[in-house]
Scaffold this motif. Structure first.
Motif, mmCIF file in Angstrom:
data_model
loop_
_atom_site.group_PDB
_atom_site.id
_atom_site.type_symbol
_atom_site.label_atom_id
_atom_site.label_comp_id
_atom_site.label_asym_id
_atom_site.label_seq_id
_atom_site.Cartn_x
_atom_site.Cartn_y
_atom_site.Cartn_z
ATOM 1 N N TYR A 69 10.070 4.971 7.501
ATOM 2 C CA TYR A 69 8.852 5.160 6.721
ATOM 3 C C TYR A 69 8.956 6.263 5.675
ATOM 4 O O TYR A 69 9.728 7.203 5.791
ATOM 5 N N ASP A 70 8.074 6.148 4.693
ATOM 6 C CA ASP A 70 7.946 7.121 3.622
ATOM 7 C C ASP A 70 7.024 8.256 4.057
ATOM 8 O O ASP A 70 6.451 8.250 5.153
ATOM 9 N N ILE A 71 6.839 9.232 3.158
ATOM 10 C CA ILE A 71 5.925 10.346 3.379
ATOM 11 C C ILE A 71 4.552 9.806 3.767
ATOM 12 O O ILE A 71 4.045 8.876 3.169
ATOM 13 N N GLY A 72 3.943 10.421 4.774
ATOM 14 C CA GLY A 72 2.648 9.956 5.266
ATOM 15 C C GLY A 72 2.793 9.127 6.522
ATOM 16 O O GLY A 72 1.918 9.126 7.380
ATOM 17 N N GLY A 73 3.908 8.415 6.645
ATOM 18 C CA GLY A 73 4.208 7.673 7.857
ATOM 19 C C GLY A 73 3.242 6.540 8.166
ATOM 20 O O GLY A 73 2.347 6.207 7.389
ATOM 21 N N GLN A 74 3.458 5.971 9.335
ATOM 22 C CA GLN A 74 2.605 4.879 9.765
ATOM 23 C C GLN A 74 1.204 5.415 10.033
ATOM 24 O O GLN A 74 1.017 6.539 10.493
ATOM 25 N N GLY A 75 0.201 4.589 9.744
ATOM 26 C CA GLY A 75 -1.174 5.024 9.909
ATOM 27 C C GLY A 75 -1.794 5.493 8.619
ATOM 28 O O GLY A 75 -2.919 5.981 8.602
ATOM 29 N N ASP A 76 -1.082 5.330 7.484
ATOM 30 C CA ASP A 76 -1.646 5.777 6.206
ATOM 31 C C ASP A 76 -2.652 4.781 5.641
ATOM 32 O O ASP A 76 -3.295 5.037 4.634
ATOM 33 N N GLN A 77 -2.811 3.632 6.318
ATOM 34 C CA GLN A 77 -3.748 2.582 5.900
ATOM 35 C C GLN A 77 -3.414 2.043 4.505
ATOM 36 O O GLN A 77 -4.262 1.479 3.825
ATOM 37 N N ASP A 105 8.804 16.358 9.020
ATOM 38 C CA ASP A 105 8.169 17.295 8.097
ATOM 39 C C ASP A 105 9.228 18.105 7.361
ATOM 40 O O ASP A 105 10.091 18.726 7.974
ATOM 41 N N GLY A 106 9.160 18.076 6.036
ATOM 42 C CA GLY A 106 10.084 18.867 5.232
ATOM 43 C C GLY A 106 11.533 18.476 5.374
ATOM 44 O O GLY A 106 12.426 19.298 5.158
ATOM 45 N N GLU A 107 11.790 17.223 5.708
ATOM 46 C CA GLU A 107 13.175 16.814 5.917
ATOM 47 C C GLU A 107 13.947 16.728 4.604
ATOM 48 O O GLU A 107 13.370 16.556 3.534
ATOM 49 N N SER A 108 15.263 16.814 4.719
ATOM 50 C CA SER A 108 16.147 16.779 3.555
ATOM 51 C C SER A 108 16.711 15.380 3.354
ATOM 52 O O SER A 108 16.553 14.490 4.198
ATOM 53 N N ASP A 197 2.598 13.473 -9.541
ATOM 54 C CA ASP A 197 2.809 13.295 -10.979
ATOM 55 C C ASP A 197 4.259 12.885 -11.249
ATOM 56 O O ASP A 197 5.092 13.686 -11.676
ATOM 57 N N ILE A 198 4.550 11.611 -11.009
ATOM 58 C CA ILE A 198 5.901 11.070 -11.157
ATOM 59 C C ILE A 198 5.822 9.724 -11.883
ATOM 60 O O ILE A 198 4.754 9.089 -11.926
ATOM 61 N N PRO A 199 6.935 9.251 -12.449
ATOM 62 C CA PRO A 199 6.926 7.990 -13.207
ATOM 63 C C PRO A 199 6.348 6.795 -12.457
ATOM 64 O O PRO A 199 5.658 5.955 -13.052
ATOM 65 N N LEU A 200 6.638 6.667 -11.155
ATOM 66 C CA LEU A 200 6.116 5.537 -10.392
ATOM 67 C C LEU A 200 4.593 5.497 -10.444
ATOM 68 O O LEU A 200 3.988 4.448 -10.691
ATOM 69 N N ILE A 201 3.952 6.628 -10.236
ATOM 70 C CA ILE A 201 2.485 6.673 -10.225
ATOM 71 C C ILE A 201 1.925 6.612 -11.646
ATOM 72 O O ILE A 201 0.798 6.176 -11.859
ATOM 73 N N HIS A 202 2.737 7.016 -12.622
ATOM 74 C CA HIS A 202 2.303 6.866 -14.013
ATOM 75 C C HIS A 202 2.063 5.390 -14.336
ATOM 76 O O HIS A 202 1.203 5.057 -15.168
ATOM 77 N N LYS A 203 2.818 4.482 -13.694
ATOM 78 C CA LYS A 203 2.630 3.053 -13.926
ATOM 79 C C LYS A 203 1.234 2.610 -13.484
ATOM 80 O O LYS A 203 0.593 1.789 -14.145
ATOM 81 N N PHE A 204 0.782 3.157 -12.358
ATOM 82 C CA PHE A 204 -0.565 2.841 -11.876
ATOM 83 C C PHE A 204 -1.615 3.317 -12.886
ATOM 84 O O PHE A 204 -2.560 2.593 -13.203
ATOM 85 N N GLU A 205 -1.435 4.552 -13.346
ATOM 86 C CA GLU A 205 -2.378 5.097 -14.327
ATOM 87 C C GLU A 205 -2.382 4.275 -15.605
ATOM 88 O O GLU A 205 -3.448 3.940 -16.149
ATOM 89 N N ALA A 206 -1.184 3.953 -16.100
ATOM 90 C CA ALA A 206 -1.074 3.216 -17.357
ATOM 91 C C ALA A 206 -1.786 1.870 -17.288
ATOM 92 O O ALA A 206 -2.547 1.496 -18.193
ATOM 93 N N GLY A 207 -1.542 1.135 -16.224
ATOM 94 C CA GLY A 207 -2.184 -0.168 -16.070
ATOM 95 C C GLY A 207 -3.689 -0.049 -15.940
ATOM 96 O O GLY A 207 -4.448 -0.826 -16.543
ATOM 97 N N GLU A 228 2.594 18.019 -8.018
ATOM 98 C CA GLU A 228 3.703 17.706 -8.923
ATOM 99 C C GLU A 228 4.889 17.109 -8.189
ATOM 100 O O GLU A 228 5.663 16.342 -8.765
ATOM 101 N N LYS A 229 5.052 17.455 -6.895
ATOM 102 C CA LYS A 229 6.191 16.982 -6.117
ATOM 103 C C LYS A 229 5.700 16.323 -4.824
ATOM 104 O O LYS A 229 4.699 16.746 -4.258
ATOM 105 N N PRO A 230 6.421 15.297 -4.333
ATOM 106 C CA PRO A 230 6.014 14.612 -3.101
ATOM 107 C C PRO A 230 5.906 15.542 -1.900
ATOM 108 O O PRO A 230 4.992 15.405 -1.077
ATOM 109 N N GLU A 231 6.828 16.510 -1.807
ATOM 110 C CA GLU A 231 6.833 17.390 -0.637
ATOM 111 C C GLU A 231 5.643 18.343 -0.601
ATOM 112 O O GLU A 231 5.423 19.037 0.401
ATOM 113 N N GLU A 232 4.855 18.375 -1.660
ATOM 114 C CA GLU A 232 3.685 19.243 -1.702
ATOM 115 C C GLU A 232 2.437 18.568 -1.120
ATOM 116 O O GLU A 232 1.354 19.154 -1.113
ATOM 117 N N GLY A 233 2.598 17.359 -0.604
ATOM 118 C CA GLY A 233 1.505 16.709 0.116
ATOM 119 C C GLY A 233 0.640 15.765 -0.692
ATOM 120 O O GLY A 233 -0.414 15.330 -0.216
#
Length: 373
Positions: A69-77, A105-108, A197-207, A228-233
């Motif tokens: 799983y990605d950041i947030g894990g299972q249960g993010d709905q 948490d905070g994994e590399s 604030d990353i390119p992937l989410i910019h696509k959502f905003e743009a559309g 600004e960064k994923p690890e910042e929550g």
């Protein structure tokens, strides 16, 4: 309109309520340690569900699906739960085992590499990283295990003969969300909340912005990125989403679209508590049990069928014809769209008609949706 089948799963409201998930994680640890403990492959298979190695007549020899799983894990709905839905569907349909694993948490990147390599070493096939953050890990693990098929969702930078890049035209679903928001807004004032604030989410905003402006260029649009960064929550902090939505509503927005993963729960909760419209993302969030209290105020969701992509890749491996290379899903494929589960939405005939027209225009090529704001 295309409807998205429910990808909901109970939210992790407490450690106790997630006992089943932790059992799965515990099984993962046992399975991954099988070689060191002297367990046979059959024993490990029984631990992760007792599934057979594929349907009758299949030549599939893997142990099942390895899902990280990605950041947030299972249960993010939202994003991760959508991946879980495809994982579960594939396991049930193809009668295979599987392990789904939470991020630390905070994994590399090294932690992610180790996780994927362990899954491949123990015989899981395919092994799928949920989210662009797995790109370095997938690239490294794929080189070390060339006979295993790897998948990565939301990234197309990993190029290898045994890797499938599972990516979406998120901007297309977001355009439909923008049309719906603009048509439903009485204040002529809407909002967008992005997780990071990353390119992937910019696509959502743009559309979204393009969709809003296609209805009325004069509509005011609030925009806010949580971190600004994923690890910042930004994808895992409902409180941040709630605060952002509160500010946008205070500024006058009466419809808010989020692309913020678990943080989006806060956006929906705040909008619902103030009787404003919210638009969900990735999964059909109207159907999410954790958000049932606010569902009357979930106008719809710009979905991308992550679960369908997980299922597609697994099916290809089980059938002996593994998908590789970029696999991009769009409105035409049915893996991207706007959910219409809320009866209040379907009752808004003008909104529904505008969204349906926008969908046809995108599929036909009449409308080209931007990917940069």
């Amino acid at each position: 309109m295309r409807r998205l089948s429910s990808t909901s799963r109970n939210s992790r409201t407490s450690r106790t309520s997630r006992a089943t998930t932790h059992l799965t994680a515990a099984v993962a640890v046992l399975a991954l340690a099988a070689a060191g403990c002297g367990k046979t492959s059959n024993e490990a298979s029984q631990e992760d569900g007792g599934k057979e190695n594929g349907p009758a007549g299949s030549s599939y020899k893997g142990k099942g699906i390895g899902l990280a799983y990605d950041i947030g894990g299972q249960g993010d709905q939202s994003f991760n739960d959508a991946a879980y839905a495809g994982y579960k569907k594939a396991r049930d349909e193809f009668k295979i085992g599987g392990v789904d694993m939470e991020p630390g948490d905070g994994e590399s990147s090294a932690d992610k590499i180790q996780r994927l390599e362990q899954l491949a070493r123990q015989g899981y096939d395919p092994v799928i990283g949920v989210g662009f953050v797995y790109a370095p890990a997938v690239e490294a693990a794929a080189k070390k295990f060339p006979k295993t098929t790897f998948g990565i969702i939301d990234d197309n930078t990993v190029k290898a003969d045994n890797v499938a890049d599972l990516v979406f035209h998120e901007e297309q679903g977001s355009y439909l969300a923008g049309v719906a928001a603009a048509k439903a807004s009485k204040a002529e004032h809407v909002g967008f909340v992005g997780g990071v604030d990353i390119p992937l989410i910019h696509k959502f905003e743009a559309g979204f912005v393009q969709g809003v402006k296609s209805v009325d260029p004069k509509i005011k649009i609030e925009k806010r990125y949580l971190t600004e960064k994923p690890e910042e929550g930004g994808f895992s902090s409902p409180d941040k989403g709630q605060n952002a939505a509160s500010g946008q509503i205070e500024s006058g927005a009466d419809v808010i679209y989020h692309a913020a993963g678990l943080s989006g729960q806060g956006v929906i909760q705040e909008a619902g508590s103030q009787k404003k419209w919210a638009i969900g993302v990735d999964s059909d969030q109207y159907k999410q049990k954790a958000l049932a209290k606010y569902k009357d105020y979930i106008l719809g969701s710009a979905f991308k069928d992550v679960g369908g992509a997980v299922y597609d890749l697994t099916k290809s491996v089980v059938e002996g014809r593994p998908m590789t290379g970029e696999q991009r899903y769009d409105l035409k494929s049915g893996r991207v769209g706007f959910s219409d589960s809320n009866p209040k939405y379907t009752a808004m005939k003008d909104v529904v008609a505008a969204v349906e027209k926008a969908e046809k225009d995108i599929v036909s090529g009449k409308v080209k949706v931007k990917i940069v704001p």
